[in-house]
Scaffold this active site. Sequence first.
Site, PDB file in Angstrom:
ATOM      1  CB  THR A 102      -0.909   0.013   1.256  1.00 25.73           C
ATOM      2  OG1 THR A 102      -1.560   1.285   1.363  1.00 25.73           O
ATOM      3  CG2 THR A 102      -0.108  -0.208   2.530  1.00 25.73           C
ATOM      4  CE1 TYR A 127      -3.767  -1.861   4.906  1.00 21.96           C
ATOM      5  CE2 TYR A 127      -3.511   0.435   4.293  1.00 21.96           C
ATOM      6  CZ  TYR A 127      -3.670  -0.883   3.931  1.00 21.96           C
ATOM      7  OH  TYR A 127      -3.715  -1.235   2.602  1.00 21.96           O
TER       8      TYR A 127
END
Length: 329
Positions: A102, A127
């Site tokens: 990501t 995250y």
Amino acid sequence: MVWALLDAGEDVVVIDRLSTGFRWAVAPQARFYLGDIGDADLLRQVFFENEIEAIVHFAGSIVVPESVSDPLGYYENNTGNTRVLASAAVEAGIDKLIFSSTAAVYGTPASAEPVKETAPLLPENPYGQSKLMSEIMLRDTARAHDFRYVALRYFNVAGADPKGRTGQSTDRATHLIKVACEAALGKRRSVAVYGTDYSTPDGTGVRDYIHVADLVQAHLRALAYLRRGEPSLVANCGYGSGYSVLNVLAAVARVSGRPFAVEYCPRRAGDAAFVVADSTLAREKLAWVPRLADLDLIVETALAWEERLEQDATPDIGALRRRLAAGGF
């Protein structure tokens, strides 16, 4: 990705615990195991019962605010379970893995320039940190074993399968285009815009929205890359240009022909003004050529899928298919 691999004539095995996904979304031609990649015994069973050549690792949790409230859950599901999967792969002699990473590994970019893979890695939430830790594990595993990987750092994934077979179906989704399409169809009362005072042309955040079908093609190219024996690689997946929140909302209203309510809210902590990918590396190393880099097309496919979910029937997407066949994108 499962549909695309099957379209390409590949044999596909799927492991999914269905915590956010749906069994009906898995193509029937694929072999399916209900379970968690953190279950080492299940992995041994799957690897024993099937001749696995490569792993495409999508499993993980992806909601940033949830990662802040449940950091240990994210480190377990994203980082710990990736360790179990990598260990099982090495044990079974599976030497190729493609990993869903990501842009959150970069944190807030230092400037309004496309982000390169060489930018500082400064994740600002569990995250992003959990994904970066997984990348580090894969890097070290590749150094120690006969094992190579490609980590693709996604920017803002949106849209749905242009053939209408699958799309984002999770309840309480947080992705902007999905949320706006739901609002256009009356499934939500409004769409929230967080911050209108950024240093961008219209004051709202700018993001690089990549069509999911182009992202899938990047994975197919990554698989071909590893099959050629090329070295491990970390690469961005985005188009290199961005749209603001208001650009996206205008596109959804325009394509759907349905206005919807918008709520203007204060900025959220950690939101950056401008996050756009420099995807030169993926284009050069993987020979990746995006074909769907058009905001209206992204919205059309997302909206068509949303209508299918609403009507529980295949939408009329003949016009969309004709546009694709005409080579306009």
